[in-house]
Design an enzyme around this catalytic site. Structure first.
Site, PDB file in Angstrom:
ATOM      1  N   SER A  16      -9.732  -1.677   6.931  1.00  0.00           N
ATOM      2  CA  SER A  16      -9.036  -1.317   5.693  1.00  0.00           C
ATOM      3  C   SER A  16      -8.225  -2.426   5.050  1.00  0.00           C
ATOM      4  CB  SER A  16      -8.143  -0.101   5.948  1.00  0.00           C
ATOM      5  OG  SER A  16      -8.926   1.070   6.030  1.00  0.00           O
ATOM      6  N   LYS A  21       0.843  -1.203   0.000  1.00  0.00           N
ATOM      7  CA  LYS A  21       0.000   0.000   0.000  1.00  0.00           C
ATOM      8  C   LYS A  21       0.876   1.250   0.000  1.00  0.00           C
ATOM      9  CE  LYS A  21      -3.953   1.621   2.838  1.00  0.00           C
ATOM     10  NZ  LYS A  21      -4.669   1.327   4.091  1.00  0.00           N
ATOM     11  N   SER A  33      -9.411   0.959   3.158  1.00  0.00           N
ATOM     12  CA  SER A  33      -8.548   1.831   2.411  1.00  0.00           C
ATOM     13  C   SER A  33      -7.450   1.103   1.636  1.00  0.00           C
ATOM     14  CB  SER A  33      -7.900   2.844   3.354  1.00  0.00           C
ATOM     15  OG  SER A  33      -7.044   2.205   4.265  1.00  0.00           O
TER      16      SER A  33
END
Lengths: 540, 540
Positions: free
Chosen positions: A236, A137, A212
């Site tokens: 997330s 990420k 996320s």
């Protein structure tokens, strides 16, 4: 703000768009005519049809980490071949989903060559993640690479060293070949921002990839990487894993390193964001955890607790509580069906299954939602205002969880106190009821329309409780004929009403349903052990 | 405040004074003529001369826990005999030092009888602390007993269950026979409050007993209990252990239960108060830790980390760094001499000894002192104002550490962030320098005049670093002829000047010098292992 706003967010964003576009391995891109038609919503099979990948390359990308390690050890495949295959697949999926913020083809292929040379010389794999393609990420800081965490104004942030998790992954032999997208502010259950834009879900382009860590969800779910590294403060890691039909884990806090992750909440300790893996199998999650903890991160990041990854023997002696409804938002019909089927299968397999009556999940939500923005939205708004980037709707939605005004420290302490009391009571209740694990939805629906992922508390509840929770496929897919909308159900509140209306059997038809398994605080090993067993039973 | 103040603090305090006085076993009190003369400053030998205790009883009170357990197992002594002996000793010491807030003679003797009956029946000790007399600091909540934490207005607080640490101690067989004094607000390095007043140091009645666990310091140092339970957020276990010539440990945070400890800072997580033991030997500290952790407190108080007490084999392979001066306040001559002697003895015993150059202790103090009262003094002042109790000078002194105004949450986060960075850097430096333990003072002086214990940072530094630290006697006593005041030394700052002036060789002559040993985060076991070895070497 106002007239002071520089208003240059679009130009700044272009810096990252250019990095993104330049990084895509052009030689493996599909020409427009080879891309699926605009009406095609499920694009997950495109890599198989596109012709850029050989059958063997497709086979490579179908492996989990264990499969690849075996192939490396036997000399069947080189790391370079494998990384090339994953880059090819990633390139094609990127064209359709925009999951990546940056490909790292050159450095990944170079690392692959080094690993291959090393293996050739020594006959040994270099570490537990030798040659495993890992996506990361974006906000997990990377040496020499812009790390913006979804804020346009942070595009100037270029770390001078890798985040500790990346250091340990590299040390363990992992090859990091792609960085992935996330939402503005990191506080959505989807992945849309004002920099590289929106990530789409390849299983249905109309649906959210989750967030996320939505880029990770697509990366791992579409087999563009084997293992993905996400972060989770309210769901997330888990929402993206669930919405992309793969595996994921939110570990107990303070086990996996956070050092070098970028955001605007440094020093916030009341509700901790946690790094967690996504993978192709429960074994992938386990491998990530054991590799990371094998690197003794607590000897660098002293915030972490020095608990090694425990190897557990398989064990069927357990009681699984099924949470069909959290009492706030009723899960959609296919979710309830998947839970019922799971309960039956577990029962048939000799696992003790009971109903789990939720314990005051609203109380948990009241605490956690107040802790997400204890300063109110202003630190975020100020950060956006630096460049004039607009506040996206789901960012605003998240702001609405918390107080508009900053809390006082006394109020923050009170919430901390409430949090600990709730954790103790929930834990005591699990012991009292003799329940080891809770099987539940990760979201009311199997998936959700882009921009509409609004109800966090099937995942956030385990954040406030700091209990580890995994995601795995249920084996069930939404069936518009079986999973008819509820009739005559009266919603209990606004969230419930919203989610009731959000269920569209036509849209969701064929979408995989994932489930979540939560265990006790620090029982990460037990959660994965049980997930392995349950996953095997559900696959039968 | 002002005219609203009820002003009834004196009457309220009398409630506790009456409980205290009523609880004293009158039959063992000394008549006035048997008490030492007013000029006698060192009253520690009074129990030996008073005639209320038999030689065997004096022998009982000279044991550490291991000694008592042996005597119980062999049938030499009953628990009732032993508890009686400790109550006798405590009664006499209470008359001279006011260390206890409440004796628990009746319940302790009843528990003793139960344990004796059980042993008689089974031939087995009931647990690792079978029949060990344990004193407990007042603010550690006790079922059915006023627990005020040094605030007059909290005299109405009567817990309905024991604090978790007390529950686990009792389960392990401990006999809790006395509760002990602490200062107003718990935030002094002495033990003076507006309720039961000031505790005196039996080694020198003019000197402070230390604090905030000062009652414990006297209780354990004077052998009125074997093991004592204190709490420590800035030195509150260690200063009393050091000033009373006994042993003590501040464990790493989140290992020993805090649940049920009373105070006015619930939910404060930035700098954690920690429960820690005082004892007659390093083995006592170890026994406390293993007994408490053996009760798996994390399975009730989910805030705690699930790390069992590790049994370590003796090991001389270690490097001890000696911190002679923290760069802020120069320790007094006897302290420096004790450190030098220790360094020589360790060296002779084959232990690697190096100098430890302090790493930015001022930086540590700036962080920790700001975190003590992040809301400013007002929550304390408001609590005092409820009854009109006056603010004691050392309370005011502590308030001066922090900002007068409440911090914002953003400021609190910034301090948290700084704290973690400092911890990481300190730890990295210990590794870089190859130092396992740091031997240092617990206070600039071996002791300090009542009301004058003002410099916290020889202990508080390990609180902000969250490193475990033990206290043990150096074997050295202050010698007015050897330990001459520094001449020509120019103080570096106000603290340094204050402490330079505070050293009075005449007053301190004969006072024992204790030392502190700090280890790495979560290396509690290693700290006690090393303390045992060093203690044995220093005793030679």
């Amino acid at each position: 703000m106002g007239s002071q706003t520089s208003g240059n967010w679009k130009e700044l964003a272009q810096i990252c768009v250019k990095i993104q576009q330049d990084s895509i391995p052009k030689q493996w891109m599909l020409s427009k005519d080879k891309l699926p038609s605009e009406e095609t919503l499920n694009v997950s099979s495109v890599p198989y049809d596109a012709g850029t990948m050989s059958a063997e390359e497709l086979e490579m990308t179908a492996q989990d980490a264990g499969g690849l390690l075996k192939a490396y050890e036997s000399g069947r495949w080189t790391v370079k071949q494998v990384i090339t295959a994953f880059l090819k697949r990633g390139t094609v999926m990127q064209q359709m989903t925009n999951f990546a913020t940056e490909f790292l083809a050159e450095s990944a292929l170079q690392k692959a060559e080094e690993l291959d040379a090393q293996f050739k010389e020594t006959g040994k794999l270099s570490g537990p993640l030798h040659g495993i393609p890992v996506s990361v990420k974006e906000h997990i800081g990377m040496d020499g690479h812009i790390t913006h965490a979804g804020f346009v104004s942070k595009i100037g942030n270029v770390p001078k060293e890798d985040a500790l998790s990346i250091q340990l992954l590299k040390k363990a032999g992992a090859v990091i070949h792609v960085r992935t997208n996330q939402p503005q502010s990191l506080m959505h259950l989807d992945s849309n921002n004002n920099i590289t834009g929106m990530t789409l879900n390849p299983l249905n382009l109309k649906l959210s990839p989750g967030g996320s860590s939505g880029g990770e969800g697509v990366s791992v779910g579409s087999k563009c990487s084997v293992i993905g590294v996400g972060t989770d403060i309210g769901g997330s890691v888990r929402a993206p894993a669930a919405f992309n039909g793969c595996y994921g884990l939110r570990p107990t806090a303070l086990r996996v390193p956070n050092l070098g992750n970028f955001g605007i909440t440094a020093g916030q300790e009341s509700i901790r964001g946690v790094v967690g893996p996504l993978g192709q199998s429960v074994e992938d999650l386990e491998l990530f955890m054991s590799a990371i903890l094998g690197g003794k991160p607590w000897d660098v990041e002293t915030m972490l607790v020095p608990i090694e990854w425990r190897k557990l023997a398989p064990n069927k002696e357990m009681t699984v509580g099924i949470l069909y409804d959290d009492g706030i938002v009723k899960p959609h019909p296919p979710m309830v069906r998947a839970l019922k089927i799971a309960a039956e299968k577990l029962n048939s397999a000799g696992i003790k299954v009971v109903n789990w009556e939720p314990f005051e999940h609203q109380r948990g939500w009241d605490i956690v939602s107040a802790l997400y923005f204890p300063q109110g939205p202003s630190p975020y708004l100020d950060t956006f205002a630096e460049t004039g980037e607009p506040v996206l709707p789901l960012t605003q939605h998240a702001f609405n969880f918390s107080s508009k005004e900053p809390l006082t420290i006394a109020e923050n302490w009170s919430l901390n106190y409430q949090k600990e009391a709730y954790r103790r009571e929930y834990h005591a209740l699990m012991k009292e009821r003799g329940v080891d694990f809770i099987l539940c939805p990760a979201y009311p629906g199997a998936g959700v329309l882009q921009g509409m992922a609004k109800y966090w508390n099937y995942t956030a509840i385990w954040n406030i409780l700091d209990q580890p929770a995994s995601i795995f496929p249920s084996g069930v897919k939404v069936d518009k004929d079986i999973d008819r909308p509820y009739e005559g159900y009266t919603p209990r509140n606004g969230h419930d009403e919203w989610e009731l209306k959000a269920y569209d059997p036509e849209l969701m038809h064929g979408f995989p349903v994932c489930l979540q398994l939560a265990g006790k605080h620090f029982h990460d090993e037990e959660v994965l052990q049980a997930s392995k067993l349950i996953d095997a039973i559900l696959k039968k």
